[in-house]
Design a protein around this motif. Sequence first.
Motif, PDB file in Angstrom:
ATOM      1  N   ILE A 119      45.376  66.626  36.086  1.00  0.00           N
ATOM      2  CA  ILE A 119      46.662  66.633  36.770  1.00  0.00           C
ATOM      3  C   ILE A 119      46.579  67.467  38.041  1.00  0.00           C
ATOM      4  CG2 ILE A 119      49.108  67.221  36.542  1.00  0.00           C
ATOM      5  CD1 ILE A 119      48.151  64.811  34.868  1.00  0.00           C
TER       6      ILE A 119
ATOM      7  N   LEU B  41      45.399  65.344  40.788  1.00  0.00           N
ATOM      8  CA  LEU B  41      46.430  64.427  41.276  1.00  0.00           C
ATOM      9  C   LEU B  41      47.405  65.146  42.194  1.00  0.00           C
ATOM     10  CD1 LEU B  41      47.093  62.327  38.064  1.00  0.00           C
ATOM     11  CD2 LEU B  41      45.898  61.615  40.127  1.00  0.00           C
ATOM     12  N   ASN B  42      47.756  66.390  41.869  1.00  0.00           N
ATOM     13  CA  ASN B  42      48.634  67.160  42.757  1.00  0.00           C
ATOM     14  C   ASN B  42      47.947  67.427  44.088  1.00  0.00           C
ATOM     15  OD1 ASN B  42      50.953  67.421  41.187  1.00  0.00           O
ATOM     16  ND2 ASN B  42      50.102  69.134  40.052  1.00  0.00           N
TER      17      ASN B  42
ATOM     18  N   LEU C  69      47.990  64.199  46.059  1.00  0.00           N
ATOM     19  CA  LEU C  69      49.339  63.951  46.565  1.00  0.00           C
ATOM     20  C   LEU C  69      49.615  64.805  47.793  1.00  0.00           C
ATOM     21  CD1 LEU C  69      52.148  62.632  46.231  1.00  0.00           C
ATOM     22  CD2 LEU C  69      52.731  64.541  44.740  1.00  0.00           C
TER      23      LEU C  69
ATOM     24  N   LEU D 133      48.876  62.438  31.986  1.00  0.00           N
ATOM     25  CA  LEU D 133      48.159  61.530  32.873  1.00  0.00           C
ATOM     26  C   LEU D 133      48.797  60.148  32.832  1.00  0.00           C
ATOM     27  CD1 LEU D 133      45.766  60.998  34.741  1.00  0.00           C
ATOM     28  CD2 LEU D 133      44.396  60.525  32.714  1.00  0.00           C
TER      29      LEU D 133
ATOM     30  N   ASP E 158      51.957  59.471  32.592  1.00  0.00           N
ATOM     31  CA  ASP E 158      53.114  59.458  33.490  1.00  0.00           C
ATOM     32  C   ASP E 158      52.675  59.272  34.938  1.00  0.00           C
ATOM     33  OD1 ASP E 158      54.907  59.781  31.433  1.00  0.00           O
ATOM     34  OD2 ASP E 158      54.971  61.965  31.619  1.00  0.00           O
ATOM     35  N   TRP E 159      51.585  59.940  35.341  1.00  0.00           N
ATOM     36  CA  TRP E 159      51.074  59.790  36.710  1.00  0.00           C
ATOM     37  C   TRP E 159      50.611  58.368  36.963  1.00  0.00           C
ATOM     38  CZ3 TRP E 159      51.226  62.565  41.046  1.00  0.00           C
ATOM     39  CH2 TRP E 159      51.619  63.895  40.946  1.00  0.00           C
TER      40      TRP E 159
ATOM     41  N   ARG F 141      59.646  65.443  33.595  1.00  0.00           N
ATOM     42  CA  ARG F 141      59.027  65.175  34.893  1.00  0.00           C
ATOM     43  C   ARG F 141      58.620  66.484  35.559  1.00  0.00           C
ATOM     44  NH1 ARG F 141      57.592  60.016  34.993  1.00  0.00           N
ATOM     45  NH2 ARG F 141      58.250  59.393  37.051  1.00  0.00           N
TER      46      ARG F 141
ATOM     47  N   LEU G  12      55.995  64.517  40.066  1.00  0.00           N
ATOM     48  CA  LEU G  12      56.516  63.230  39.615  1.00  0.00           C
ATOM     49  C   LEU G  12      57.952  63.008  40.093  1.00  0.00           C
ATOM     50  CD1 LEU G  12      55.057  63.073  36.015  1.00  0.00           C
ATOM     51  CD2 LEU G  12      54.428  61.648  37.956  1.00  0.00           C
TER      52      LEU G  12
END
Length: 129
Positions: free
Chosen positions: A2, A5-6, A9, A46, A48-49, A89, A93
Amino acid sequence: MIGYLNLILRLVIWFLLTANLSLANIIIGISVALLLPGGPKSLGALKDWLRALGEVIVAIPQAFFEAFEIMLRPHNEEDITLERVKPGRTPGLIFLDIFLITFTPKTIVLKYHEDGWYEVHRVRRRRKA
């Protein structure tokens, strides 16, 4: 996972804001993405992403369809509604949810309420009585 992913982003937002892919800008973007504070460390799943990224892919053709629809048929009615934030969330998200709502031409998020609601402005075609 995660955390990556941040970071991605943050980098995508940086490159969208600067519109520059030079080596110097990439180094600055990575530095800024790493130096930004992380906020509370709540682990988002993961799943949710991946679901959110899938929704982004679906939203792109939807946005084009809505843009052509607005040009071809007038949308004279508008309203403001409250939409519930999906439970659990993370801030990243929530940002993607707001981006998805605002990305389509017929909707825009006016305000995010801390108690778990989005205030959404929509334009619609006038219904015939």
